[in-house]
Design an enzyme around this catalytic site. Structure first.
Site, mmCIF file in Angstrom:
data_model
loop_
_atom_site.group_PDB
_atom_site.id
_atom_site.type_symbol
_atom_site.label_atom_id
_atom_site.label_comp_id
_atom_site.label_asym_id
_atom_site.label_seq_id
_atom_site.Cartn_x
_atom_site.Cartn_y
_atom_site.Cartn_z
ATOM 1 N N ILE A 1 6.588 103.757 65.202
ATOM 2 C CA ILE A 1 5.474 104.710 65.131
ATOM 3 C C ILE A 1 5.984 106.136 65.267
ATOM 4 O O ILE A 1 5.611 107.032 64.488
ATOM 5 C CB ILE A 1 4.432 104.398 66.212
ATOM 6 C CG1 ILE A 1 3.738 103.058 65.927
ATOM 7 C CG2 ILE A 1 3.386 105.518 66.292
ATOM 8 C CD1 ILE A 1 2.808 102.597 67.034
ATOM 9 N N HIS B 1 14.968 93.567 34.784
ATOM 10 C CA HIS B 1 15.643 94.855 34.779
ATOM 11 C C HIS B 1 14.609 95.876 34.295
ATOM 12 O O HIS B 1 13.893 95.615 33.328
ATOM 13 C CB HIS B 1 16.829 94.785 33.815
ATOM 14 C CG HIS B 1 17.613 96.038 33.672
ATOM 15 N ND1 HIS B 1 18.452 96.502 34.650
ATOM 16 C CD2 HIS B 1 17.690 96.926 32.636
ATOM 17 C CE1 HIS B 1 19.029 97.607 34.232
ATOM 18 N NE2 HIS B 1 18.584 97.887 33.003
#
Length: 465
Positions: free
Chosen positions: A186, A446
């Site tokens: 956080i 790809h």
């Protein structure tokens, strides 16, 4: 005491697992009530996961705008309007509130806004937010209490009125200098976001490296990434006192390597851990036991010590992720219907939503060593992933752990663009016990980041003879 109202199922707390259970049981014909003291839908859509990722995305846009010239787009001066950032976040929260209220109405679950306290087994008295009280009892009860930010016992810290992640997401003006106590997920997420908006940022942590539960190579890479964006790090620093007030001027005194140092800033954010919301709500009157850390004591079916009472999410000691609360819901739902589902052996992934993000599932090297599990380790720099070459997102690396004596994948970590999405492919392979050569030799599209899994797994050392 107000008139006792009877429900089939009574749920205290409207967090992720609890509300999903309420909607499911409501659709099934049960009379269900959910008691929530503050946030419709719990903290995730209101003050935690969704709002923070909303503002983190705004920070990414700011970062790209500042670097637009690197990609051939010429802009003028770039600055952040934090009030607009906050309003964009708040608009999303309002949409979430509306969606949640619609689901309560459409499923028949009743949402009661107020503060609940147990006064007897399976019986809760609710101080309603709009005045008055109601007393509710259920044939079965679920506690879904969540947690709150811990404020360490440091001289002057409480008096400084520091921000937690909740208040940080309400800022509508840019801090001149944000000091962050805590080098976990956080704190790091918020630090990077505020730095990209234009604040000076310093992170203070008492551990020798950030994210102390991660492998050192991961922590080092994150530290280099943050320093590269101009974030100051004070590590191995013991905070001894705080003076002033966050939002005006604040001074944090630390001891580093035997030397005392004072950091001066405009705002102070505390991100040093979480505490379960189990104190002061009469759990003892309901026969619900807590463990030594204050979490509800449950078995692996999420049953508490009290008959017909279940616990879900962080208050039950489950890993502090919304997706785990969702799985807790599934476990309680099925077990309420007579099933035998368990929390044992869950494969729990997690992500830190920095840029680039960190994703992990399974074991890391430190855990494998501590548990004396022999593994083979392979790594691949993100600069070797062709998609990153095209986008200039080459920070970070992938790392995989494979059993030393078989071909099972036992852990995966990735610090890199779209790491959370790539991790799912590895998690799926782990759930299926897929031998790593199958994924290594798969035909992966790809140009994707997941394409890097092929060469990564191609780097796995051969089994020791």
């Amino acid at each position: 005491m107000s008139k006792l109202e009877q429900f089939d199922t009574l749920i205290l707390g409207s967090g992720q697992g609890g509300k999903l259970l309420a909607w499911h049981l409501g659709r099934s014909g049960q009379k269900v009530a959910v008691v929530e003291r503050q946030w419709v839908g719990g903290s995730c859509p209101a003050v935690a996961c969704l709002p923070s990722k909303n503002e983190i995305w705004s920070a990414r846009v700011a970062h790209l705008a500042h670097h637009a010239a690197d990609f051939g787009t010429i802009t003028g001066a770039v600055k952040t309007d934090l009030a607009k950032v906050r309003q964009r976040k708040q608009d999303m929260v309002e949409r979430e509130i509306a969606a949640h209220l619609h689901l309560y109405r459409s499923t028949g679950g009743e949402l009661i806004m107020g503060t609940g306290q147990f006064i007897a087994p399976k019986t809760i008295e609710v101080a309603l937010n709009d005045g008055g009280t109601r007393t509710l009892t259920g044939g079965q009860v679920v506690v879904n209490l969540g947690s709150h930010a811990a404020i360490p016992d440091i001289a002057g810290l409480k008096d400084a009125q520091p921000l937690t992640h909740i208040e940080a997401l309400e800022l509508d003006a840019l801090p001149e200098h944000l000091i962050v106590l805590g080098g976990g997920y956080i704190g790091i997420e918020m630090a990077q976001a505020l730095r990209r908006f234009g604040s000076r940022v310093t992170i203070i942590d008492h551990n020798p490296h950030l994210m102390h539960r991660e492998d050192p190579d991961i922590a080092d890479e994150v530290q280099n990434m943050l320093r590269g964006e101009g974030i100051e790090l004070l590590l191995g620093a013991q905070t001894t006192k705080v003076a002033g007030q966050s939002g005006k001027d604040v001074r944090v005194t630390v001891r580093v390597a035997g030397t005392e140092k004072t950091v001066e800033g405009s705002h102070l954010l505390v991100a040093t851990g979480r505490i379960p919301n189990t104190a002061g709500i009469g759990l003892d009157k309901a026969g619900i036991e807590l463990d030594e850390r204050g979490y509800v004591r449950v078995n692996d079916r999420l049953q508490t010590s009290a008959p017909d009472v279940w616990a879900i999410g962080e208050c039950a000691g489950s890993p502090q992720f919304t997706h785990v609360s969702v799985d807790d819901f599934r476990i309680v739902r099925d077990n309420m219907a007579g099933g035998k589902r368990s929390t044992q052996d869950r494969l729990v992934p997690y992500c830190m939503f920095t840029d680039p993000p960190l994703a992990h599932v399974g074991l890391n090297e430190s855990e494998a060593k501590r548990r004396q599990i022999p593994v083979r380790v392979a790594k691949l720099p993100m600069k070797n992933v062709l998609r990153g070459e095209a986008t200039d997102e080459t920070l970070g690396f992938m790392k995989v752990l494979v059993g030393a004596h078989d071909d099972r994948i036992v852990g995966f970590t990735m610090l890199g663009a779209e790491s959370g999405e790539v991790m799912v492919a590895m998690q799926t392979a782990m759930l299926a016990d897929l031998p790593y050569p199958k994924l290594r030799d798969a035909v992966i599209a790809h140009l994707t980041y997941a394409e890097g899994l092929g060469p990564l797994l191609g780097n796995v050392p051969a089994r020791a003879s």
